[in-house]
Design an enzyme around this catalytic site. Structure first.
Site, PDB file in Angstrom:
ATOM      1  N   GLN B 149     -16.817   6.371  -6.341  1.00 18.10           N
ATOM      2  CA  GLN B 149     -15.375   6.591  -6.163  1.00 18.10           C
ATOM      3  C   GLN B 149     -14.623   6.297  -7.450  1.00 18.10           C
ATOM      4  O   GLN B 149     -14.824   5.248  -8.055  1.00 18.10           O
ATOM      5  CB  GLN B 149     -14.826   5.643  -5.085  1.00 18.10           C
ATOM      6  CG  GLN B 149     -15.299   5.950  -3.688  1.00 18.10           C
ATOM      7  CD  GLN B 149     -14.867   4.840  -2.742  1.00 18.10           C
ATOM      8  OE1 GLN B 149     -15.195   3.689  -2.951  1.00 18.10           O
ATOM      9  NE2 GLN B 149     -14.128   5.193  -1.717  1.00 18.10           N
ATOM     10  N   SER B 185     -18.378   1.263  -8.570  1.00 18.50           N
ATOM     11  CA  SER B 185     -19.778   0.921  -8.309  1.00 18.50           C
ATOM     12  C   SER B 185     -20.616   2.181  -8.468  1.00 18.50           C
ATOM     13  O   SER B 185     -20.154   3.283  -8.138  1.00 18.50           O
ATOM     14  CB  SER B 185     -19.970   0.421  -6.873  1.00 18.50           C
ATOM     15  OG  SER B 185     -19.057  -0.581  -6.578  1.00 18.50           O
ATOM     16  N   GLU B 268     -13.760   3.536   4.295  1.00 20.09           N
ATOM     17  CA  GLU B 268     -14.382   2.464   3.509  1.00 20.09           C
ATOM     18  C   GLU B 268     -14.270   1.131   4.231  1.00 20.09           C
ATOM     19  O   GLU B 268     -15.232   0.368   4.314  1.00 20.09           O
ATOM     20  CB  GLU B 268     -13.718   2.372   2.127  1.00 20.09           C
ATOM     21  CG  GLU B 268     -14.381   1.326   1.233  1.00 20.09           C
ATOM     22  CD  GLU B 268     -13.821   1.314  -0.186  1.00 20.09           C
ATOM     23  OE1 GLU B 268     -12.689   1.790  -0.383  1.00 20.09           O
ATOM     24  OE2 GLU B 268     -14.524   0.818  -1.076  1.00 20.09           O
ATOM     25  N   GLU B 385      -4.955  -9.386   1.541  1.00 19.49           N
ATOM     26  CA  GLU B 385      -3.498  -9.336   1.761  1.00 19.49           C
ATOM     27  C   GLU B 385      -3.060  -7.930   2.191  1.00 19.49           C
ATOM     28  O   GLU B 385      -2.201  -7.771   3.052  1.00 19.49           O
ATOM     29  CB  GLU B 385      -2.763  -9.753   0.476  1.00 19.49           C
ATOM     30  CG  GLU B 385      -2.878 -11.245   0.161  1.00 19.49           C
ATOM     31  CD  GLU B 385      -4.275 -11.671  -0.279  1.00 19.49           C
ATOM     32  OE1 GLU B 385      -5.035 -10.818  -0.806  1.00 19.49           O
ATOM     33  OE2 GLU B 385      -4.630 -12.849  -0.100  1.00 19.49           O
TER      34      GLU B 385
END
Lengths: 390, 400
Positions: B149, B185, B268, B385
């Site tokens: 991604q 990644s 995801e 958060e």
């Protein structure tokens, strides 16, 4: 494992919620808190006899509906939501489960129909001055044969002596199921609540929506239930069922206080905005959502295990009680914080839930107790070769 | 004795336990043996002294995953729920779960392919064309294409709408992409990437974003490894300089990038929160037993807390799968998962004591690795958060 509810179970939930919205609003809860009995006999009669709540989990041969613990759990969740003042936990959970788990067919035939149709209020008198539920050594009440046949059928041939404490609905129950020690070990006896040999002293309870009494027995006439000396394994199962029942109730109540806090956060304006627009409040409520949904998952699993999987019952009960008790206390505490000053007043219902939370957390073992018990199960289940992370 | 190479055939009316039994039978005959090309026990990505050393480990891991994915595909176990025209079997979603569970049982995994197996199909089924699905999905199932991604940027972390990488239409069709991406990644071992870039003006904000399918092996793509706190080089910076995306690489229409991103991020989160948990609670119990401190009530309390977190998360996932209405299910499970990972690693350090202060101890090393990985779980796929905001706003209906 099936955690989905059937259409009938969803319908039951709607019916009970509608009934309680009409018959157990906050005004009624507050009225009953101040009465001597602590519940409304008319409402109890409607719940028990007309809606069939009291006999839901009682087998049909004893006058019940023969449903499982899942249905009862749905009712308890709704009752917790509404803070229903009624002898549900004492009569329907503790007493009925004790009779069924002891497996004394004669006693079931004699007592369960009255429980199922709402005419008999009953309870389990187990805890004494230590207040410990899960400790057979803490029981000091004694029972002995009353000698000969002089007692007759009414007295059942035994007498019970000693003192019980923290007995749920102990001041109103007509049928007391008393745990006492005999020469053979721990046994359960049926004792009538209104005989002169039983002195009942209501306690002033933190949670005024659920009553307790101390009971003193002075050679009270008693009937042995089940096998003499063999009661503890049955009582352990009763305590597991009761822990799951309270967990379901706690989830209903925790969910209600979260709704309350969310609704208030949407409407209360400070600094020109609803307080729910501030991240400090958003994140607090998001955390409560995690706690409530985790607790609900543990409680529903407990109900499933109670109905379907006896082998998993102890671990499921400890999981549910450890999780739901703390979740409810957290939710009730933070609900007051979100409400600010108004949440700290007597007029606002927030404190009723906080008191129920702290009180029900201690019933049938608190979270710390159940975590120790869970750890014992985990260690017993550990395969011989310790697993290391991959 | 069934032929071990025979694929697991499609039986449309089959229940979960029957299907599971047949999958288990296939695994019993076919799970990778030690030393075989798909032996996952030889896959080891922990830390490395140099980026080159790490890249070599990563290449090995991806090659094991490719071989294994191909084996699953040949066995009829890949893409159970995908439609047959895209290489799948049109079976219910739970069959994919069964295969994932069975893999966990045998210590094998396709998690290095998570972007390709989870996010690409989620995005293409919702926003893509039939041609895009037919082109890009089958090679994923066959283990031929790994995906990464290209989303975050130095100035666009939690505030993803601030993406500055530009995609400009070029004469003769397609797009030219220039910009800088970060925290990618598998950038060095993937054939394709999901990319978000700005096609409109800065002032348009979200409305100026578009999503693309980008081929990694081409001029202008410069991959630079970043060293993370554990010492691993898992993430990369990716610099894009006039990189070409053909006409069919645009997902949806120009300006629809935010909607595509929402789908991608939801998928995801679900992949992180909904995957099989590492069985860290059981492993903590094993650790306590190994170290002989399993009688300590403080340790026992930690073990029980870990078990409660893990079990309730599993049960919550089961409720979601059974159709219970759980508000903001994706952010909820993702957050519970990241907390479980963090608290379990923390509990392990208490149980390990001084052994937690060294990394050359075979008992402590895997836990230290988790300890140093846990902070990343709280950031990737949206920070804790951001998840709390999503729960509060989308789940509980609080004002933005």
């Amino acid at each position: 494992m099936n955690l989905a509810f059937s259409d009938e179970q969803n319908e039951l939930r709607r019916t009970v919620r509608d009934f309680l919205e009409k018959n157990s609003p906050e005004t009624e809860v507050r009225r009953l808190m101040e009465t001597a009995e602590g519940y409304d006999p008319d409402v109890w009669h409607q719940l028990a006899a007309e809606l069939g709540i009291a006999g839901l989990a009682v087998p049909e041969e004893y006058g019940g509906a023969g449903c499982g613990f899942v249905e009862l759990g749905i009712v308890l969740e709704e009752a917790g939501r509404a803070l229903l003042c009624a002898p549900l936990l004492s009569t329907v959970v503790l007493a009925a489960s004790t009779l069924l788990e002891l497996g004394d067919e004669g006693a079931c035939a004699d007592y369960l129909p009255g429980i199922a149709d709402g005419t008999t209020l009953a309870t389990l008198a187990l805890t004494e001055s230590t207040g410990r539920w899960n400790d057979p050594d803490a029981v000091t009440c004694t029972a002995s044969p009353s000698g000969g046949t002089g007692g007759g059928a009414d007295t059942g041939g035994w007498t019970v002596s000693g003192r019980k404490s923290f007995v749920p609905d102990g001041q109103t129950a007509a049928l007391l199921l008393v745990v006492a020690r005999t020469d053979a070990g721990l046994s359960v006896f049926a004792v009538a609540g209104d005989v002169p040999q039983v002195r009942r002293e209501p306690r002033a309870t933190l949670d005024q929506t659920r009553r307790q009494a101390d009971l003193t027995f002075t050679a009270a006439p008693a009937r042995l239930l089940g096998t003499d000396g063999a009661a503890w394994p049955a009582l352990e199962r009763v305590l597991d069922l009761a822990a799951i029942a309270v967990a379901a109730e706690q989830v209903g109540a925790a969910s209600r206080v979260l709704d309350m806090a969310v609704d208030y956060a949407k409407t209360r304006v400070q600094f020109g905005r609803p307080i729910g627009a501030f991240q400090a409040i958003k994140h607090k409520l998001a955390d409560l959502h995690l706690a409530v949904e985790s607790a609900r998952s543990a409680a529903y699993h407990g109900l499933w295990a109670a109905a379907e999987s006896p082998l998993e019952l102890p671990a499921a009960a400890s999981l549910a009680k450890a999780c739901c008790g703390d979740a409810f206390v957290t939710a009730a505490t933070e609900n007051i914080q979100v409400h600010g000053g108004i949440g700290f007043t007597w007029e606002h219902p927030a404190h009723l839930y906080l008191k129920r939370a702290h009180s029900s957390r201690q019933l049938f073992g608190n979270a710390a107790h159940h975590r120790q018990r869970l750890a014992q199960v985990l260690l017993a289940e550990l395969p011989e070769t310790p697993a290391l992370p991959a | 004795m069934p032929n071990p190479a025979a694929p697991v055939s499609d039986r449309p009316a089959e229940g979960r336990s029957e299907f599971q039994a047949r999958v288990h039978e296939w695994f019993t005959a076919n799970a990778p043996r030690k030393g075989s090309p798909e032996d996952f026990s030889a896959v080891h990505i922990v830390s490395a002294a140099t980026a080159e050393e790490y890249r070599a480990q990563e290449q090995h891991a991806i090659s094991v995953t490719r071989t294994w994915q191909r084996r699953l595909f040949d066995a009829g176990l890949a893409g159970r729920s995908w439609r047959p025209e895209y290489g799948g079997h049109g079976a219910p979603d739970w069959q994919d779960e069964v295969v994932i569970e069975e893999q966990a049982r045998w210590g094998v995994s396709t998690k290095m392919f998570a972007v390709g197996l989870e996010m690409v199909p989620a995005v293409l089924f919702r926003h893509g064309t039939h041609e895009q699905r037919a082109t890009f999905l089958p090679p994923i199932l066959r283990g031929e294409h790994s995906w990464c991604q290209l989303l975050s940027e130095p100035g666009a972390g939690s505030d993803l709408a601030n993406v500055q990488t530009r995609a400009t239409p070029v004469d003769g069709g397609g797009w030219s992409v220039t910009g800088q991406k970060v925290w990618t990644s598998n950038a060095g071992c993937s054939e394709y990437a999901l990319l978000v870039a700005r096609t409109g003006s800065r002032e348009e904000g979200r409305a100026g974003l578009s999503c693309f399918l980008l081929e990694m092996a081409q001029p202008g793509v410069d991959i630079r490894p970043l060293r993370q706190m554990s010492g691993a080089y898992h993430f990369n910076e990716v610099f894009l300089d006039d990189v070409h995306v053909p006409e069919n690489g645009l997902i949806g229409a120009p300006g629809e990038g935010w909607a595509v991103l929402r789908t991608m991020l939801a998928s995801e989160r679900a992949a992180i929160g909904g995957g099989t948990s590492a069985r860290s609670a059981t492993q903590l119990v094993g650790l306590a037993r190994t170290l002989g401190c399993d009688g300590d009530p403080v340790v026992r309390d930690l073990l029980a807390q870990a078990a409660i977190r893990e079990r309730t998360l599993d049960l919550l996932r089961a409720r979601i799968a059974a159709g219970h209405a759980v508000a903001a299910a994706g952010p909820t499970t993702k957050l519970l998962y990241s907390e479980h990972a963090r608290l379990s690693a923390d509990a392990a350090t208490t149980i390990l004591g001084m052994a937690a202060t060294v990394v050359d101890d075979e008992v402590s090393a895997p836990w230290i690795e988790r300890l140093l990985f846990a902070p990343g779980l709280r950031l990737g796929g949206g920070t804790d958060e951001i998840q709390r905001n999503a729960i509060a706003e989308r789940g509980l209906g609080l004002p933005r």
